[in-house]
Every structure is written in structure tokens, then in C-alpha cells.
Design an enzyme around this catalytic site. Structure first.
Site, PDB file in Angstrom:
ATOM      1  N   LYS A  14       0.841  -1.210   0.000  1.00 30.93           N
ATOM      2  CA  LYS A  14       0.000   0.000   0.000  1.00 30.93           C
ATOM      3  C   LYS A  14       0.875   1.259   0.000  1.00 30.93           C
ATOM      4  CE  LYS A  14      -2.423  -0.988   3.797  1.00 30.93           C
ATOM      5  NZ  LYS A  14      -1.946  -2.319   4.240  1.00 30.93           N
ATOM      6  N   ARG A  89     -10.630   0.335   8.246  1.00 30.80           N
ATOM      7  CA  ARG A  89     -10.315  -1.070   8.529  1.00 30.80           C
ATOM      8  C   ARG A  89     -11.480  -1.795   9.183  1.00 30.80           C
ATOM      9  NH1 ARG A  89      -4.312   0.101   8.856  1.00 30.80           N
ATOM     10  NH2 ARG A  89      -3.211  -1.841   9.175  1.00 30.80           N
ATOM     11  N   ARG A 128      10.877  -7.074   5.569  1.00 27.96           N
ATOM     12  CA  ARG A 128      10.789  -5.675   6.007  1.00 27.96           C
ATOM     13  C   ARG A 128      11.314  -5.515   7.437  1.00 27.96           C
ATOM     14  NH1 ARG A 128       4.972  -2.851   5.785  1.00 27.96           N
ATOM     15  NH2 ARG A 128       4.612  -3.824   7.785  1.00 27.96           N
ATOM     16  N   ARG A 134      10.204  -1.596  13.151  1.00 25.86           N
ATOM     17  CA  ARG A 134       8.860  -1.524  13.715  1.00 25.86           C
ATOM     18  C   ARG A 134       8.641  -2.664  14.701  1.00 25.86           C
ATOM     19  NH1 ARG A 134       4.401  -0.383   9.078  1.00 25.86           N
ATOM     20  NH2 ARG A 134       3.149  -1.487  10.617  1.00 25.86           N
ATOM     21  N   ARG A 145      -1.746  -9.163  13.305  1.00 26.08           N
ATOM     22  CA  ARG A 145      -2.138  -8.129  12.327  1.00 26.08           C
ATOM     23  C   ARG A 145      -2.709  -8.776  11.072  1.00 26.08           C
ATOM     24  NH1 ARG A 145       3.176  -5.521  11.469  1.00 26.08           N
ATOM     25  NH2 ARG A 145       2.159  -4.237   9.908  1.00 26.08           N
TER      26      ARG A 145
HETATM   27  P1  AMP Z   1      -0.223   0.059   9.282  1.00 28.36           P
HETATM   28  O1  AMP Z   1       1.016   0.887   9.215  1.00 28.36           O
HETATM   29  O2  AMP Z   1      -1.304   0.538   8.363  1.00 28.36           O
HETATM   30  O3  AMP Z   1       0.055  -1.417   9.131  1.00 28.36           O
HETATM   31  O4  AMP Z   1      -0.822   0.258  10.761  1.00 28.36           O
HETATM   32  C1  AMP Z   1      -0.079  -0.114  11.900  1.00 28.36           C
HETATM   33  C2  AMP Z   1      -1.013  -0.296  13.087  1.00 28.36           C
HETATM   34  O5  AMP Z   1      -1.696   0.929  13.368  1.00 28.36           O
HETATM   35  C3  AMP Z   1      -2.116  -1.328  12.882  1.00 28.36           C
HETATM   36  O6  AMP Z   1      -1.676  -2.654  13.140  1.00 28.36           O
HETATM   37  C4  AMP Z   1      -3.149  -0.851  13.903  1.00 28.36           C
HETATM   38  O7  AMP Z   1      -2.771  -1.220  15.219  1.00 28.36           O
HETATM   39  C5  AMP Z   1      -3.027   0.664  13.796  1.00 28.36           C
HETATM   40  N1  AMP Z   1      -3.954   1.196  12.777  1.00 28.36           N
HETATM   41  C6  AMP Z   1      -3.626   1.794  11.596  1.00 28.36           C
HETATM   42  N2  AMP Z   1      -4.724   2.148  10.920  1.00 28.36           N
HETATM   43  C7  AMP Z   1      -5.785   1.772  11.677  1.00 28.36           C
HETATM   44  C8  AMP Z   1      -7.193   1.825  11.511  1.00 28.36           C
HETATM   45  N3  AMP Z   1      -7.746   2.349  10.408  1.00 28.36           N
HETATM   46  N4  AMP Z   1      -7.966   1.321  12.502  1.00 28.36           N
HETATM   47  C9  AMP Z   1      -7.431   0.802  13.614  1.00 28.36           C
HETATM   48  N5  AMP Z   1      -6.117   0.682  13.829  1.00 28.36           N
HETATM   49  C10 AMP Z   1      -5.287   1.165  12.869  1.00 28.36           C
END
Ligand code: AMP
Length: 190
Positions: A14, A89, A128, A134, A145
Site C-alpha cells: 500500500k 479497517r 521488512r 517496527r 495483524r
Molecule cells: P499500518 O502501518 O497501516 O500497518 O498500521 C499499523 C497499526 O496501526 C495497525 O496494526 C493498527 O494497530 C493501527 N492502525 C492503523 N490504521 C488503523 C485503523 N484504520 N484502525 C485501527 N487501527 C489502525
């Protein structure tokens, strides 16, 4: 304003595809994960709250995430388009987004679904992990996740499919080949 949701599991590409969209179309980019990470780094209240969930590989509660997203969207009143990367999400988030955009007579124009298998996602995140730093790229958290996506987040798709807004793109292969399909889908709706 063109509202583009980039949808897919963690590790689907993404961020990579968003960078290419930004370069070509000049859209603004909101990654909810990035916003949470910045807040965690700066130690804000939002960051402290989100950290508990993120470190566990769980979704941050809808109310917190939706309020944050609303503030972010308001930052780009003049943008040609906005890429929403990692949001919505949950179905509650998708409904909230409709009502936020609806207040300005706007709507989600396109949901780009990057299709990647669970196996591929696991191996990409493993790669990654070596450089991302991270905490949530650790093995156990990654599993959670991935589960959050394949159990909860995919339920958002029928919501947008019912509105005829989803275009699926094969997310496995050469980045530019994938991007060619991505930009074609945008051009059709732009
Ligand atoms: P990402 O970088 O998009 O993988 O997001 C990392 C983490 O942030 C996710 O595993 C969630 O814990 C939190 N997060 C990001 N976007 C959302 C969302 N739209 N709703 C809830 N948690 C989110």
C-alpha cells in the site's frame, strides 16, 4: 476532490503504490499507521493511547481512529485527491468516513484492493522486519495483524462492493506492472 482508498493486508504494498500515485497525481496521502507512529514517537496522548494496541497487533479503537482521521482529512482542503492508506479497517470506520465526506458533498471514489496471499504477506513482512525497526513487525504481532485483516478488515469490502467502488489488482509481481493497473483504475474513475 478524489478520495481513493488503498486497501490490502499489511505488507501488500500500500505504501509503495501510494508513493507512485503521489508522484503521478500529486494527491495528498494519509496513512493512519504513519500518523499513529509519529504520535507514538512524539509521545502525544494519542500516541500513548494507540501504542497499547499497535504493539499488540490489534486495531486501535474506532472512536479514536475516526476522530484522528477526521482531523487529518481537514488538513488538505485544497488537494486534488486524498489517498487513504490503512483506513477504513472496519465497517464502522467506513460508515463514519461516508458521513465525514458527506458533510462536504464528497464521497469515496475508488477502493483499490491489492490482492496478496497470506503466505506472500508473511515473507514480505519478514524481509521488512530486518530494516523497518517496527516493533509490530515481530513474528507474533505480525500474525495478529494478518488475522485482523483477514478476519475483520476484509468485511469492509462488501460495503464498498455494494456501491460498485472496488477494483482488485494483483499485488504480486513487479512494482511497475502492478502500478500500471493501479493508475489505469484511477484514470477510469478520475
Ligand atoms: P499500518 O502501518 O497501516 O500497518 O498500521 C499499523 C497499526 O496501526 C495497525 O496494526 C493498527 O494497530 C493501527 N492502525 C492503523 N490504521 C488503523 C485503523 N484504520 N484502525 C485501527 N487501527 C489502525
Amino acid at each position: 476532490m478524489f478520495y481513493l482508498v488503498v486497501f490490502g493486508p499489511p505488507g501488500a504494498g500500500k505504501g509503495t503504490q501510494s508513493d507512485k500515485i503521489i508522484e503521478q497525481y500529486g494527491f495528498a496521502h494519509i496513512s493512519t499507521g504513519d500518523v499513529f507512529r509519529v504520535n507514538m514517537k512524539e509521545g502525544t496522548e494519542l500516541g500513548k493511547l494507540a501504542k497499547k494496541y499497535i504493539d499488540e497487533g490489534q486495531l486501535v479503537p474506532d472512536e479514536v481512529t475516526i476522530n484522528m482521521l477526521k482531523d487529518q482529512v481537514a488538513k488538505y482542503p485544497e488537494a486534488k485527491g486524498i489517498i487513504l492508506d490503512g483506513f477504513p479497517r472496519t465497517v464502522a470506520q467506513a460508515e463514519a468516513l461516508d458521513s465525514i465526506l458527506g458533510e462536504d458533498d464528497q464521497q469515496v471514489n475508488l477502493v483499490l484492493k491489492l490482492e496478496v496471499t497470506e503466505e506472500e504477506v508473511r515473507s514480505r513482512i519478514e524481509e521488512r522486519r530486518k530494516t523497518s525497526g517496527r516493533a509490530d513487525d515481530e513474528a507474533e504481532t505480525v500474525e495478529r495483524r494478518i488475522n485482523e485483516y483477514f478476519k475483520k478488515t476484509v468485511q469492509v469490502l462488501p460495503y464498498y462492493q455494494a456501491q460498485g467502488k472496488v477494483v482488485a489488482v494483483n499485488g504480486i509481481g513487479d512494482i511497475d506492472t502492478i502500478y500500471a493497473q493501479v493508475s489505469e483504475a484511477i484514470d477510469v474513475k478520475l
